[in-house]
Design an enzyme around this catalytic site. Structure first.
Site, mmCIF file in Angstrom:
data_model
loop_
_atom_site.group_PDB
_atom_site.id
_atom_site.type_symbol
_atom_site.label_atom_id
_atom_site.label_comp_id
_atom_site.label_asym_id
_atom_site.label_seq_id
_atom_site.Cartn_x
_atom_site.Cartn_y
_atom_site.Cartn_z
ATOM 1 N N CYS A 179 -5.854 8.347 8.318
ATOM 2 C CA CYS A 179 -5.945 7.855 9.701
ATOM 3 C C CYS A 179 -5.410 8.919 10.652
ATOM 4 C CB CYS A 179 -5.143 6.564 9.848
ATOM 5 S SG CYS A 179 -5.914 5.156 9.035
ATOM 6 N N ARG A 182 -9.110 0.385 3.613
ATOM 7 C CA ARG A 182 -8.162 1.342 3.054
ATOM 8 C C ARG A 182 -6.838 0.683 2.675
ATOM 9 N NH1 ARG A 182 -7.972 6.530 6.914
ATOM 10 N NH2 ARG A 182 -9.639 7.419 5.693
ATOM 11 N N PRO A 193 2.137 16.308 11.475
ATOM 12 C CA PRO A 193 2.547 17.545 10.806
ATOM 13 C C PRO A 193 3.250 17.265 9.472
ATOM 14 C CG PRO A 193 4.049 17.043 12.609
ATOM 15 C CD PRO A 193 2.955 16.017 12.666
ATOM 16 N N ILE A 194 3.293 18.289 8.601
ATOM 17 C CA ILE A 194 4.033 18.121 7.338
ATOM 18 C C ILE A 194 5.101 19.217 7.198
ATOM 19 C CG2 ILE A 194 2.229 16.846 6.112
ATOM 20 C CD1 ILE A 194 1.582 19.481 4.618
ATOM 21 N N ASP A 195 5.577 19.719 8.337
ATOM 22 C CA ASP A 195 6.571 20.798 8.297
ATOM 23 C C ASP A 195 7.852 20.388 7.561
ATOM 24 O OD1 ASP A 195 6.618 19.187 10.844
ATOM 25 O OD2 ASP A 195 8.582 20.122 10.971
ATOM 26 N N GLN A 196 8.227 19.125 7.635
ATOM 27 C CA GLN A 196 9.465 18.698 6.966
ATOM 28 C C GLN A 196 9.293 18.644 5.444
ATOM 29 O OE1 GLN A 196 12.491 18.295 8.773
ATOM 30 N NE2 GLN A 196 11.071 19.340 10.143
ATOM 31 N N LYS A 242 0.831 -1.218 0.000
ATOM 32 C CA LYS A 242 0.000 0.000 0.000
ATOM 33 C C LYS A 242 0.856 1.255 0.000
ATOM 34 C CE LYS A 242 -2.382 2.485 3.714
ATOM 35 N NZ LYS A 242 -1.333 3.209 4.298
ATOM 36 N N ASN A 243 1.803 1.332 0.921
ATOM 37 C CA ASN A 243 2.527 2.592 1.060
ATOM 38 C C ASN A 243 3.511 2.845 -0.086
ATOM 39 O OD1 ASN A 243 1.021 3.332 3.231
ATOM 40 N ND2 ASN A 243 2.523 2.687 4.773
#
Ligand code: EPU
Length: 421
Positions: A117, A400, A123-126, A22-23
């Site tokens: 999920c 999913r 967070p997506i700061d990186q 999946k990933n």
């Protein structure tokens, strides 16, 4: 809303074939946006996250076709939008990969913040730090991330991640693929699906080296060409079936795996007393009596995966003795399933990022609710072991990420059925 009903107590036996990861799929399909040409991707799992991504790509002008089960043909030559449909984007997590891919190919992107999920703050700061280092102007609103080439244009750069992040590593690899110059990502994540993404892009003409180590180098190329690629098997799906056999008992051949990717999981199951035999592309697991207690600390690859935390917790809940389970990636992940397992008779005490699990000989069936994908998988395993009937609600989370889970468990002798509420 669908639910699963499971009658526990039957050991598992037979063979199960693992689907594509999946990933990896949710990174490789958006990466096709970087290719102005035809891609053929094999071993694509038919799961809801993949279906949503394909709908997003199609809505953006991509030609998408399931050629056969597991085989998707994609042509992203004629993309007409750099603002993907926000309703679809919000349905899943990995839609954030559209940012890196669109920025690289079109120099701009306007992507709604992702859903998926929600077992922790994610967070997506990186990712943003990476895009900025590559020369993007980034404007974040409450709902959207707007990306555009800055005044000096987009160009390769050196980025050292503050935390090891799968998502940021993938997104920066994609963003850098079509930019001039070289990008170096330090402290990169090393998960097998990152190597798979790099292999996919290199097959299409990219120049990426070092994937699978903590330094990834991307030499930008002007364009990518079409081609054919097969996604690796799903490490976590395989781990889930292995954990199910360890917990419920039995003897199963898990086919289509890369045993090297499974070592972090199989070594723990062996330590707990399960018999594991590795072959070239399959693993046999046989239970040998009651499991023993153990200690697990989740870590980025090659450590024990956080995505197996909940499943191993069920094994611990049935083992002889007291086990310790420490979560080092997403501290709040225990809350997705521990209360439900307690309702089934498990003895789990969560203290910060550690759960102390005192093994019991039995769990009992009851009605439980999946709060995220892996929590749902763990509740299914618990249901396979428990005395009586377990009803797992909210199984759209499970669907999913697990292809044909009912059919696969049924073929192993499990008594599990799906009904719509
Ligand atoms: N993090 C930050 N800032 C960022 C990105 C991450 O602080 O910009 C932190 C996170 O809060 C977390 C850690 O870094 O503590 C690792 O997060 P990562 O970015 O690696 O996670 P992700 O990319 O959002 C992927 C998988 C998850 C899996 C994690 C960890 C996909 C689509 N998702 O998420 O998979 O749990 O890596 O391995 O690849 C699942 O399959 O069930 C699943 C949730």
């Amino acid at each position: 809303m669908a639910k699963y009903e499971i009658i526990g107590g039957t050991p598992l036996s037979g063979e199960v074939t693992i689907s594509g990861a999946k990933n990896a799929a949710v990174a490789i399909l958006p990466a096709a946006l970087l290719v102005a040409g035809k891609c053929r991707v094999e071993n694509v799992p038919d799961i809801s996250d993949v279906r949503i991504l394909l709908d997003i790509l199609q809505d953006m002008g991509a030609q998408v076709e399931w050629e056969a089960p597991g085989v998707v043909r994609l042509d992203c030559t004629q993309i007409t939008k750099t603002t993907p449909n926000p309703v679809l984007v919000r349905k899943m997590r990995a839609s954030y990969y559209l940012m890196g891919a669109l920025l690289s190919r079109f120099g701009e992107a306007n992507v709604a913040l992702p859903g998926g999920c929600n077992f922790a703050s994610r967070p997506i700061d990186q990712h943003i730090k990476g895009f900025r280092a590559l020369g993007a102007d980034v404007e974040e609103t409450e709902d959207y991330v707007n990306l555009a080439a800055g005044e000096d244009g987009l160009c390769g750069s050196r980025i050292s991640l503050d935390v090891v992040s799968v998502g940021a590593t993938v997104n920066i690899i994609m963003a850098a693929t079509l930019l001039p110059g070289q990008t170096v990502i330090e402290n990169a994540a090393k998960e097998p699906h990152i190597v798979d993404l790099a292999n996919f892009l290199n097959t299409m003409g990219a120049r990426i080296s070092g994937a699978g180590t903590d330094t990834v180098k991307i030499r930008g190329v002007e364009r990518l060409h079409g081609g054919s690629y097969a996604i690796i098997p799903d490490q976590i799906e395989a781990g889930t079936y292995l954990a199910a056999v360890a917990a419920a008992g039995g003897n199963v051949l898990v086919k289509n795996v890369i045993p090297k990717h499974m070592e972090c999981i199989t070594s723990k199951l062996q330590e707990m007393g399960a018999k594991v035999i590795n072959y070239d592309d399959c693993i046999r697991i046989r239970s040998e009596g009651r499991l023993r207690n153990t200690t697990v600390k989740t870590r980025p690859y090659p450590g024990f995966p956080t995505d197996m935390q909940a499943q191993i917790c069920v094994c611990m809940a049935l083992a002889d003795g007291v086990s310790r389970l420490t979560e080092n990636v997403y501290e709040t992940r225990f809350f997705g399933y521990c209360t439900e397992l307690q309702d089934m008779g498990a003895e789990i005490l969560v203290n910060g990022k550690t759960a102390i699990v005192t093994g019991t000989e039995k769990l009992h069936g009851t009605e439980v609710c999946a709060h995220d994908l892996r929590a749902g998988a763990a509740l299914i395993i618990a249901g396979l072991v428990a005395e009586g009937k377990t009803t797992v609600r909210n199984v759209h989370f499970v669907e999913r990420g697990y292809e044909n889970i009912i059919e696969k468990f049924t073929a192993l002798g499990a008594r599990i059925t799906r009904t719509d509420d």
